[in-house]
Scaffold this motif. Sequence first.
Motif, PDB file in Angstrom:
ATOM      1  N   LYS A  81      44.154   3.481  42.872  1.00  0.00           N
ATOM      2  CA  LYS A  81      43.098   4.483  42.760  1.00  0.00           C
ATOM      3  C   LYS A  81      43.728   5.863  42.758  1.00  0.00           C
ATOM      4  CE  LYS A  81      38.612   5.301  44.914  1.00  0.00           C
ATOM      5  NZ  LYS A  81      37.679   4.814  45.944  1.00  0.00           N
ATOM      6  N   ALA A  82      43.236   6.747  41.893  1.00  0.00           N
ATOM      7  CA  ALA A  82      43.710   8.128  41.856  1.00  0.00           C
ATOM      8  C   ALA A  82      42.794   8.992  42.709  1.00  0.00           C
ATOM      9  CB  ALA A  82      43.720   8.644  40.424  1.00  0.00           C
ATOM     10  N   PHE A  83      43.406   9.926  43.422  1.00  0.00           N
ATOM     11  CA  PHE A  83      42.675  10.895  44.232  1.00  0.00           C
ATOM     12  C   PHE A  83      43.114  12.288  43.812  1.00  0.00           C
ATOM     13  CE2 PHE A  83      42.661   7.101  46.774  1.00  0.00           C
ATOM     14  CZ  PHE A  83      41.440   7.111  47.410  1.00  0.00           C
ATOM     15  N   ALA A  84      42.168  13.154  43.523  1.00  0.00           N
ATOM     16  CA  ALA A  84      42.454  14.557  43.258  1.00  0.00           C
ATOM     17  C   ALA A  84      41.771  15.354  44.369  1.00  0.00           C
ATOM     18  CB  ALA A  84      41.926  14.984  41.893  1.00  0.00           C
ATOM     19  N   LEU A  85      42.563  16.119  45.089  1.00  0.00           N
ATOM     20  CA  LEU A  85      42.053  16.909  46.203  1.00  0.00           C
ATOM     21  C   LEU A  85      42.026  18.372  45.799  1.00  0.00           C
ATOM     22  CD1 LEU A  85      44.162  15.378  49.133  1.00  0.00           C
ATOM     23  CD2 LEU A  85      41.949  14.630  48.276  1.00  0.00           C
ATOM     24  N   GLY A  86      40.843  18.970  45.830  1.00  0.00           N
ATOM     25  CA  GLY A  86      40.751  20.406  45.610  1.00  0.00           C
ATOM     26  C   GLY A  86      41.339  21.132  46.809  1.00  0.00           C
ATOM     27  N   SER A 127      45.952  -4.858  54.662  1.00  0.00           N
ATOM     28  CA  SER A 127      46.542  -4.438  53.389  1.00  0.00           C
ATOM     29  C   SER A 127      47.587  -3.353  53.606  1.00  0.00           C
ATOM     30  CB  SER A 127      45.464  -3.884  52.458  1.00  0.00           C
ATOM     31  OG  SER A 127      44.464  -4.844  52.218  1.00  0.00           O
ATOM     32  N   THR A 128      48.599  -3.376  52.758  1.00  0.00           N
ATOM     33  CA  THR A 128      49.588  -2.302  52.696  1.00  0.00           C
ATOM     34  C   THR A 128      49.058  -1.258  51.720  1.00  0.00           C
ATOM     35  OG1 THR A 128      51.397  -3.837  53.128  1.00  0.00           O
ATOM     36  CG2 THR A 128      51.976  -1.748  52.078  1.00  0.00           C
ATOM     37  N   ASN A 129      49.266   0.023  52.033  1.00  0.00           N
ATOM     38  CA  ASN A 129      48.798   1.111  51.182  1.00  0.00           C
ATOM     39  C   ASN A 129      49.970   2.029  50.887  1.00  0.00           C
ATOM     40  OD1 ASN A 129      47.439   3.972  50.852  1.00  0.00           O
ATOM     41  ND2 ASN A 129      45.845   2.460  50.470  1.00  0.00           N
ATOM     42  N   VAL A 130      50.162   2.367  49.608  1.00  0.00           N
ATOM     43  CA  VAL A 130      51.255   3.242  49.203  1.00  0.00           C
ATOM     44  C   VAL A 130      50.682   4.422  48.431  1.00  0.00           C
ATOM     45  CG1 VAL A 130      53.398   3.438  47.892  1.00  0.00           C
ATOM     46  CG2 VAL A 130      52.853   1.290  49.050  1.00  0.00           C
ATOM     47  N   PHE A 131      51.006   5.641  48.882  1.00  0.00           N
ATOM     48  CA  PHE A 131      50.632   6.856  48.158  1.00  0.00           C
ATOM     49  C   PHE A 131      51.784   7.249  47.239  1.00  0.00           C
ATOM     50  CE2 PHE A 131      47.780   8.972  51.662  1.00  0.00           C
ATOM     51  CZ  PHE A 131      46.839   7.980  51.520  1.00  0.00           C
ATOM     52  N   HIS A 132      51.455   7.651  46.009  1.00  0.00           N
ATOM     53  CA  HIS A 132      52.411   8.240  45.070  1.00  0.00           C
ATOM     54  C   HIS A 132      51.885   9.628  44.739  1.00  0.00           C
ATOM     55  CE1 HIS A 132      53.165   3.929  44.449  1.00  0.00           C
ATOM     56  NE2 HIS A 132      54.395   4.300  44.163  1.00  0.00           N
ATOM     57  N   VAL A 133      52.528  10.664  45.246  1.00  0.00           N
ATOM     58  CA  VAL A 133      52.095  12.034  44.979  1.00  0.00           C
ATOM     59  C   VAL A 133      52.572  12.399  43.575  1.00  0.00           C
ATOM     60  CG1 VAL A 133      52.176  14.435  45.744  1.00  0.00           C
ATOM     61  CG2 VAL A 133      52.210  12.588  47.440  1.00  0.00           C
ATOM     62  N   LEU A 134      51.616  12.723  42.694  1.00  0.00           N
ATOM     63  CA  LEU A 134      51.911  12.981  41.288  1.00  0.00           C
ATOM     64  C   LEU A 134      51.912  14.461  40.931  1.00  0.00           C
ATOM     65  CD1 LEU A 134      49.642  10.241  39.684  1.00  0.00           C
ATOM     66  CD2 LEU A 134      52.075  10.092  40.246  1.00  0.00           C
ATOM     67  N   ARG A 135      51.089  15.236  41.635  1.00  0.00           N
ATOM     68  CA  ARG A 135      50.972  16.653  41.308  1.00  0.00           C
ATOM     69  C   ARG A 135      50.680  17.439  42.588  1.00  0.00           C
ATOM     70  NH1 ARG A 135      45.996  17.705  37.915  1.00  0.00           N
ATOM     71  NH2 ARG A 135      46.961  16.101  36.648  1.00  0.00           N
ATOM     72  N   GLY A 136      51.415  18.525  42.780  1.00  0.00           N
ATOM     73  CA  GLY A 136      51.161  19.402  43.916  1.00  0.00           C
ATOM     74  C   GLY A 136      51.818  18.921  45.194  1.00  0.00           C
ATOM     75  N   VAL A 184      47.221  15.798  43.349  1.00  0.00           N
ATOM     76  CA  VAL A 184      46.825  14.488  42.837  1.00  0.00           C
ATOM     77  C   VAL A 184      47.799  13.432  43.338  1.00  0.00           C
ATOM     78  CG1 VAL A 184      46.429  13.093  40.766  1.00  0.00           C
ATOM     79  CG2 VAL A 184      45.830  15.523  40.758  1.00  0.00           C
ATOM     80  N   PHE A 185      47.251  12.312  43.821  1.00  0.00           N
ATOM     81  CA  PHE A 185      48.086  11.171  44.209  1.00  0.00           C
ATOM     82  C   PHE A 185      47.343   9.890  43.895  1.00  0.00           C
ATOM     83  CE2 PHE A 185      45.536  11.995  47.958  1.00  0.00           C
ATOM     84  CZ  PHE A 185      45.279  10.757  48.513  1.00  0.00           C
TER      85      PHE A 185
END
Length: 105
Positions: free
Chosen positions: A30-35, A48-57, A95-96
């Motif tokens: 799932k993509a998350f964009a945080l203002g 569940s295992t959860n992995v964040f991939h920071v893509l922008r910012g 965005v991550f």
Amino acid sequence: MTLDRLEDLDPKEEEVETAELVVTDDVLVKAFALGPGAELSPHEHADSTNVFHVLRGTVTVLQGDDEEKIDAPGVVLHERGVVHGARNDTDEVAVFTASLCPLPS
């Protein structure tokens, strides 16, 4: 799947926008964009295992009682049952993606 879907995510200040990128029987991406000033509230996934991939910012990642600023590109592992969340402390959109597996039953 194409990454151009991420360009459609344009949250305003303190808003969180999401998009499901991959959904199968055993994984969710799932993509998350945080203002600016937005927060994904701390939560946990017991099975569940959860992995964040920071893509922008830059994303301030919360994990248990710790927090750390992670710049793109960055990867953060959240083990099963660990409370985690994310916050945008900058003036730009961050965005991550979050990959969750296996999916909770």
